[in-house]
Scaffold this motif. Structure first.
Motif, PDB file in Angstrom:
ATOM      1  N   ARG A  42      78.022 -77.077 -24.331  1.00 38.10           N
ATOM      2  CA  ARG A  42      78.352 -77.623 -23.012  1.00 38.10           C
ATOM      3  C   ARG A  42      79.339 -76.692 -22.328  1.00 38.10           C
ATOM      4  O   ARG A  42      80.118 -75.992 -22.995  1.00 38.10           O
ATOM      5  N   PRO A  43      79.321 -76.643 -20.999  1.00 35.98           N
ATOM      6  CA  PRO A  43      80.193 -75.710 -20.293  1.00 35.98           C
ATOM      7  C   PRO A  43      81.635 -76.193 -20.266  1.00 35.98           C
ATOM      8  O   PRO A  43      81.896 -77.390 -20.213  1.00 35.98           O
ATOM      9  N   LEU A  44      82.538 -75.268 -20.337  1.00 34.58           N
ATOM     10  CA  LEU A  44      83.943 -75.569 -20.072  1.00 34.58           C
ATOM     11  C   LEU A  44      84.143 -75.502 -18.567  1.00 34.58           C
ATOM     12  O   LEU A  44      83.670 -74.563 -17.914  1.00 34.58           O
ATOM     13  N   PRO A  45      84.821 -76.449 -17.968  1.00 35.80           N
ATOM     14  CA  PRO A  45      85.038 -76.385 -16.527  1.00 35.80           C
ATOM     15  C   PRO A  45      85.806 -75.127 -16.144  1.00 35.80           C
ATOM     16  O   PRO A  45      86.774 -74.752 -16.802  1.00 35.80           O
ATOM     17  N   ALA A  46      85.332 -74.466 -15.100  1.00 35.34           N
ATOM     18  CA  ALA A  46      86.044 -73.286 -14.611  1.00 35.34           C
ATOM     19  C   ALA A  46      87.346 -73.723 -13.963  1.00 35.34           C
ATOM     20  O   ALA A  46      87.434 -74.777 -13.354  1.00 35.34           O
ATOM     21  N   SER A  47      88.378 -72.943 -14.130  1.00 40.27           N
ATOM     22  CA  SER A  47      89.647 -73.234 -13.479  1.00 40.27           C
ATOM     23  C   SER A  47      90.108 -71.980 -12.755  1.00 40.27           C
ATOM     24  O   SER A  47      89.496 -70.929 -12.874  1.00 40.27           O
ATOM     25  N   GLU A  48      91.169 -72.113 -11.979  1.00 40.68           N
ATOM     26  CA  GLU A  48      91.714 -70.958 -11.281  1.00 40.68           C
ATOM     27  C   GLU A  48      93.160 -70.762 -11.704  1.00 40.68           C
ATOM     28  O   GLU A  48      93.938 -71.703 -11.761  1.00 40.68           O
ATOM     29  N   LEU A  49      93.486 -69.551 -12.039  1.00 41.01           N
ATOM     30  CA  LEU A  49      94.842 -69.209 -12.411  1.00 41.01           C
ATOM     31  C   LEU A  49      95.287 -68.006 -11.597  1.00 41.01           C
ATOM     32  O   LEU A  49      94.490 -67.109 -11.314  1.00 41.01           O
ATOM     33  N   PRO A  50      96.551 -67.983 -11.185  1.00 45.17           N
ATOM     34  CA  PRO A  50      97.054 -66.744 -10.595  1.00 45.17           C
ATOM     35  C   PRO A  50      96.803 -65.577 -11.549  1.00 45.17           C
ATOM     36  O   PRO A  50      96.733 -65.758 -12.766  1.00 45.17           O
ATOM     37  N   ALA A  51      96.683 -64.400 -10.988  1.00 43.45           N
ATOM     38  CA  ALA A  51      96.120 -63.260 -11.706  1.00 43.45           C
ATOM     39  C   ALA A  51      96.854 -62.870 -12.982  1.00 43.45           C
ATOM     40  O   ALA A  51      96.242 -62.384 -13.923  1.00 43.45           O
ATOM     41  N   LYS A  52      98.166 -63.092 -13.043  1.00 43.81           N
ATOM     42  CA  LYS A  52      98.940 -62.613 -14.186  1.00 43.81           C
ATOM     43  C   LYS A  52      99.401 -63.742 -15.094  1.00 43.81           C
ATOM     44  O   LYS A  52     100.448 -63.655 -15.739  1.00 43.81           O
ATOM     45  N   ILE A  53      98.617 -64.810 -15.144  1.00 40.21           N
ATOM     46  CA  ILE A  53      98.910 -65.926 -16.033  1.00 40.21           C
ATOM     47  C   ILE A  53      97.706 -66.122 -16.945  1.00 40.21           C
ATOM     48  O   ILE A  53      96.565 -66.113 -16.494  1.00 40.21           O
ATOM     49  N   SER A  54      97.949 -66.309 -18.228  1.00 41.12           N
ATOM     50  CA  SER A  54      96.854 -66.485 -19.173  1.00 41.12           C
ATOM     51  C   SER A  54      97.260 -67.462 -20.258  1.00 41.12           C
ATOM     52  O   SER A  54      98.435 -67.814 -20.407  1.00 41.12           O
ATOM     53  N   VAL A  55      96.262 -67.912 -21.034  1.00 38.35           N
ATOM     54  CA  VAL A  55      96.497 -68.811 -22.159  1.00 38.35           C
ATOM     55  C   VAL A  55      95.981 -68.130 -23.413  1.00 38.35           C
ATOM     56  O   VAL A  55      94.876 -67.576 -23.417  1.00 38.35           O
ATOM     57  N   ARG A  56      96.749 -68.176 -24.477  1.00 46.79           N
ATOM     58  CA  ARG A  56      96.346 -67.573 -25.742  1.00 46.79           C
ATOM     59  C   ARG A  56      96.463 -68.600 -26.863  1.00 46.79           C
ATOM     60  O   ARG A  56      97.395 -69.408 -26.877  1.00 46.79           O
ATOM     61  N   ASN A  57      95.516 -68.566 -27.768  1.00 45.76           N
ATOM     62  CA  ASN A  57      95.533 -69.446 -28.929  1.00 45.76           C
ATOM     63  C   ASN A  57      96.284 -68.745 -30.055  1.00 45.76           C
ATOM     64  O   ASN A  57      95.797 -67.763 -30.621  1.00 45.76           O
ATOM     65  N   ARG A  58      97.457 -69.249 -30.380  1.00 45.44           N
ATOM     66  CA  ARG A  58      98.262 -68.669 -31.450  1.00 45.44           C
ATOM     67  C   ARG A  58      98.055 -69.401 -32.775  1.00 45.44           C
ATOM     68  O   ARG A  58      98.757 -69.127 -33.754  1.00 45.44           O
ATOM     69  N   GLY A  59      97.093 -70.350 -32.789  1.00 53.03           N
ATOM     70  CA  GLY A  59      96.772 -71.051 -34.018  1.00 53.03           C
ATOM     71  C   GLY A  59      95.421 -70.615 -34.539  1.00 53.03           C
ATOM     72  O   GLY A  59      95.111 -69.425 -34.588  1.00 53.03           O
ATOM     73  N   THR A  60      94.582 -71.588 -34.919  1.00 53.67           N
ATOM     74  CA  THR A  60      93.241 -71.307 -35.416  1.00 53.67           C
ATOM     75  C   THR A  60      92.228 -72.026 -34.542  1.00 53.67           C
ATOM     76  O   THR A  60      92.587 -72.815 -33.673  1.00 53.67           O
ATOM     77  N   THR A  61      90.942 -71.769 -34.783  1.00 57.02           N
ATOM     78  CA  THR A  61      89.899 -72.464 -34.037  1.00 57.02           C
ATOM     79  C   THR A  61      89.980 -73.961 -34.281  1.00 57.02           C
ATOM     80  O   THR A  61      89.815 -74.770 -33.362  1.00 57.02           O
ATOM     81  N   LEU A  66      98.256 -73.549 -28.276  1.00 59.41           N
ATOM     82  CA  LEU A  66      98.054 -72.899 -26.989  1.00 59.41           C
ATOM     83  C   LEU A  66      99.383 -72.438 -26.406  1.00 59.41           C
ATOM     84  O   LEU A  66     100.335 -73.224 -26.278  1.00 59.41           O
ATOM     85  N   ALA A  67      99.447 -71.167 -26.061  1.00 56.19           N
ATOM     86  CA  ALA A  67     100.638 -70.585 -25.451  1.00 56.19           C
ATOM     87  C   ALA A  67     100.292 -70.084 -24.056  1.00 56.19           C
ATOM     88  O   ALA A  67      99.216 -69.526 -23.844  1.00 56.19           O
ATOM     89  N   VAL A  68     101.202 -70.288 -23.129  1.00 53.69           N
ATOM     90  CA  VAL A  68     101.022 -69.813 -21.753  1.00 53.69           C
ATOM     91  C   VAL A  68     101.804 -68.515 -21.593  1.00 53.69           C
ATOM     92  O   VAL A  68     102.989 -68.442 -21.936  1.00 53.69           O
ATOM     93  N   VAL A  69     101.119 -67.498 -21.093  1.00 50.80           N
ATOM     94  CA  VAL A  69     101.735 -66.181 -20.906  1.00 50.80           C
ATOM     95  C   VAL A  69     101.930 -65.936 -19.419  1.00 50.80           C
ATOM     96  O   VAL A  69     100.987 -66.018 -18.629  1.00 50.80           O
TER      97      VAL A  69
END
Length: 299
Positions: A42-61, A66-69
């Motif tokens: 199933r699709p993940l809903p698309a979202s909009e983020l300012p260009a220099k903001i990202s999310v990284r998974n610092r755990g496991t699948t 979730l960490a915000v950069v």
């Protein structure tokens, strides 16, 4: 003009794959399984983020952390909401918000399975600025051009042409000829600068193509200088600038009917960038509210 769209870039929609591995355990991931594995997609809903903001998974699948950069030279506020959580516990509970300081990564939420059959998804949105910012200028803003110069205000607060959106309601358009030096109206830190757009006009496609400089003030508000000439920016993100410093040259890039400078003071209010009223310094330093047709003389 409406500037807010300059700051946001679409994040491509991803797909979520749910399947059982060889041991019978359920796997939930955004990476497709082997071709011979049957998976629910199933699709993940698309979202909009300012260009220099990202999310990284610092755990496991199976147990994401979730960490915000935030790669901006200023704070941002992020909101994470759950999307189809099943047998998953979020710590802290979702939805949640956090303010991430400049150039920082912060852990936002940990997701943990609470049963054998589990799945998860999430949505994130983010806005530039700290919601605690309060507009407290030390003095009226300097007209954003050189001392002794005089230019007219073409569109002011609540301008009917393009100042009806919350991000630009209290903006002004100053009739600066192309190539006029644009100077800082107030001291602060350059949060971002764009200088690689070369055209403009009234086609909606130009709404995301205005060269601009965003400056973070000491009180947490931000000044936006837009429609700048290509490759004319003289400052860099992270640089401290003083009142009156030459930032760039005026131009006609983005959604524009002709050369001018779009100037606004903004803050984050409830996960939304809004413009706020401000005053310029008049010829003798007195505070004046900009109005359409006014002649601004920089002291």
């Amino acid at each position: 003009m409406t500037l807010g769209l300059v700051l946001s870039l679409p994040v491509a929609a991803k797909k979520l794959y749910k399947y059982q591995d060889a041991s019978g355990a359920w796997v939930f991931t955004d990476k497709p399984p082997a071709a011979n594995v049957t998976a629910e997609v199933r699709p993940l809903p698309a979202s909009e983020l300012p260009a220099k903001i990202s999310v990284r998974n610092r755990g496991t699948t199976e147990a994401p952390i979730l960490a915000v950069v935030n790669d901006y030279y200023g704070p941002i506020e992020a909101e994470i909401a759950g999307e189809g959580l099943e047998n998953m516990r979020a710590e802290p509970p979702l939805p949640m918000r956090l303010v991430v300081p400049a150039r920082t990564e912060m852990t936002a939420v940990t997701l943990k399975p609470t049963g054998v059959r589990w799945r998860y998804g999430y949505r994130i949105r983010a806005v530039l600025g700290d919601p605690k910012a309060a507009h407290q200028p030390e003095q009226p803003y300097a007209p954003p051009f050189a001392s002794g110069q005089r230019f007219s205000v073409g569109q002011a607060f609540d301008g009917a042409f393009s100042h009806q959106h919350s991000q630009s309601r209290y903006a002004v358009d100053i009739s600066l000829p192309k190539g006029t030096p644009v100077r800082a109206a107030r001291a602060g830190v350059v949060m971002e600068a764009t200088s690689d757009f070369f055209d403009g006009g009234t086609d909606p496609k130009y709404q995301t193509r205005a060269n601009a400089v965003r400056i973070l003030h000491d009180d947490g508000t931000m000044a936006v200088y837009a429609h700048l000439d290509p490759d004319s920016t003289r400052v860099a993100p992270g640089q401290r600038v003083e009142r009156g410093l030459w930032l760039a040259n005026s131009g006609n890039t983005g959604y524009s009917t002709g050369p001018h400078l779009h100037f606004a003071i903004q803050r984050n209010s409830g996960m939304e960038l809004i413009s706020i009223p401000f005053e310029f310094a008049g010829a003798t330093g007195q505070a004046i509210t900009p109005t359409a047709g006014m002649q601004l003389l920089a002291p």
